[in-house]
Design a protein around this motif. Structure first.
Motif, PDB file in Angstrom:
ATOM      1  N   GLU A  83      -1.825  -5.336   5.341  1.00 56.57           N
ATOM      2  CA  GLU A  83      -2.627  -4.429   6.158  1.00 56.57           C
ATOM      3  C   GLU A  83      -1.830  -3.812   7.321  1.00 56.57           C
ATOM      4  O   GLU A  83      -1.941  -2.620   7.585  1.00 56.57           O
ATOM      5  CB  GLU A  83      -3.848  -5.161   6.726  1.00 56.57           C
ATOM      6  CG  GLU A  83      -4.764  -5.752   5.687  1.00 56.57           C
ATOM      7  CD  GLU A  83      -5.594  -4.727   4.943  1.00 56.57           C
ATOM      8  OE1 GLU A  83      -5.785  -3.612   5.465  1.00 56.57           O
ATOM      9  OE2 GLU A  83      -6.043  -5.044   3.844  1.00 56.57           O
ATOM     10  N   ALA A 114      -1.744   0.509  -4.328  1.00 56.33           N
ATOM     11  CA  ALA A 114      -2.242  -0.760  -4.866  1.00 56.33           C
ATOM     12  C   ALA A 114      -3.083  -1.490  -3.821  1.00 56.33           C
ATOM     13  O   ALA A 114      -4.129  -2.076  -4.150  1.00 56.33           O
ATOM     14  CB  ALA A 114      -1.072  -1.632  -5.330  1.00 56.33           C
ATOM     15  N   LEU A 115      -2.636  -1.466  -2.575  1.00 56.47           N
ATOM     16  CA  LEU A 115      -3.410  -2.091  -1.497  1.00 56.47           C
ATOM     17  C   LEU A 115      -4.761  -1.398  -1.353  1.00 56.47           C
ATOM     18  O   LEU A 115      -5.787  -2.050  -1.161  1.00 56.47           O
ATOM     19  CB  LEU A 115      -2.638  -2.055  -0.180  1.00 56.47           C
ATOM     20  CG  LEU A 115      -3.345  -2.688   1.014  1.00 56.47           C
ATOM     21  CD1 LEU A 115      -3.531  -4.188   0.801  1.00 56.47           C
ATOM     22  CD2 LEU A 115      -2.577  -2.428   2.292  1.00 56.47           C
ATOM     23  N   GLU A 138      -6.507  -0.068  -3.636  1.00 53.28           N
ATOM     24  CA  GLU A 138      -7.377  -0.482  -4.741  1.00 53.28           C
ATOM     25  C   GLU A 138      -8.001  -1.843  -4.509  1.00 53.28           C
ATOM     26  O   GLU A 138      -9.132  -2.088  -4.905  1.00 53.28           O
ATOM     27  CB  GLU A 138      -6.590  -0.496  -6.052  1.00 53.28           C
ATOM     28  CG  GLU A 138      -6.286   0.881  -6.577  1.00 53.28           C
ATOM     29  CD  GLU A 138      -5.577   0.829  -7.915  1.00 53.28           C
ATOM     30  OE1 GLU A 138      -5.636  -0.212  -8.599  1.00 53.28           O
ATOM     31  OE2 GLU A 138      -4.960   1.840  -8.277  1.00 53.28           O
ATOM     32  N   ARG A 139      -7.285  -2.733  -3.832  1.00 53.84           N
ATOM     33  CA  ARG A 139      -7.777  -4.105  -3.718  1.00 53.84           C
ATOM     34  C   ARG A 139      -8.351  -4.465  -2.348  1.00 53.84           C
ATOM     35  O   ARG A 139      -8.962  -5.518  -2.211  1.00 53.84           O
ATOM     36  CB  ARG A 139      -6.688  -5.102  -4.104  1.00 53.84           C
ATOM     37  CG  ARG A 139      -5.537  -5.214  -3.158  1.00 53.84           C
ATOM     38  CD  ARG A 139      -4.531  -6.283  -3.598  1.00 53.84           C
ATOM     39  NE  ARG A 139      -3.513  -6.474  -2.620  1.00 53.84           N
ATOM     40  CZ  ARG A 139      -2.390  -5.781  -2.536  1.00 53.84           C
ATOM     41  NH1 ARG A 139      -2.134  -4.833  -3.423  1.00 53.84           N
ATOM     42  NH2 ARG A 139      -1.515  -6.027  -1.593  1.00 53.84           N
ATOM     43  N   SER A 140      -8.186  -3.612  -1.360  1.00 45.71           N
ATOM     44  CA  SER A 140      -8.589  -3.984  -0.010  1.00 45.71           C
ATOM     45  C   SER A 140      -9.603  -3.008   0.584  1.00 45.71           C
ATOM     46  O   SER A 140      -9.306  -1.825   0.794  1.00 45.71           O
ATOM     47  CB  SER A 140      -7.359  -4.044   0.907  1.00 45.71           C
ATOM     48  OG  SER A 140      -7.747  -4.147   2.251  1.00 45.71           O
ATOM     49  N   ARG A 145      -9.045   0.646   2.626  1.00 45.55           N
ATOM     50  CA  ARG A 145      -9.810   1.855   2.326  1.00 45.55           C
ATOM     51  C   ARG A 145     -10.499   2.383   3.579  1.00 45.55           C
ATOM     52  O   ARG A 145     -10.561   3.603   3.800  1.00 45.55           O
ATOM     53  CB  ARG A 145     -10.819   1.586   1.213  1.00 45.55           C
ATOM     54  CG  ARG A 145     -10.169   1.418  -0.152  1.00 45.55           C
ATOM     55  CD  ARG A 145     -11.184   1.384  -1.280  1.00 45.55           C
ATOM     56  NE  ARG A 145     -12.090   0.242  -1.210  1.00 45.55           N
ATOM     57  CZ  ARG A 145     -11.825  -0.966  -1.687  1.00 45.55           C
ATOM     58  NH1 ARG A 145     -10.666  -1.203  -2.288  1.00 45.55           N
ATOM     59  NH2 ARG A 145     -12.717  -1.939  -1.604  1.00 45.55           N
TER      60      ARG A 145
END
Length: 86
Positions: A3, A30-31, A33-35, A39
């Motif tokens: 982050e 990628a971050l 997409e998963r966090s 976002r």
């Protein structure tokens, strides 16, 4: 990418992925997409970039409205030292 690195990327390069360094773009996407936090940061950065900077007259009007609203607000009732016991 974590982050803090993503926040630094946004601060340094903006919200548009096309402006991010190619070497870091994949990890940043990628971050995203998963966090949910990433976002949120990305959306905040994109919104901030899309807003025009306020002019001095607009800021003065906002300050005057806020000051007037504060002046009209009721003051809280004075509390005694032992009111917290109730």
């Amino acid at each position: 990418m974590v982050e803090a690195e993503f926040a630094a990327l946004l601060a340094g390069h903006g919200a548009a992925p096309a402006l991010w360094p190619a070497a870091r773009r994949g990890a940043a996407l990628a971050l995203l997409e998963r966090s949910a936090e990433a976002r949120r940061r990305h959306l905040d950065a994109a919104l901030a970039e899309s807003l025009p900077p306020p002019d001095a007259a607009t800021l003065a009007r906002m300050q005057a409205r806020l000051a007037a609203r504060i002046a009209r607000s009721p003051r809280p009732a004075p509390r005694g030292r032992l009111d917290w016991l109730r």
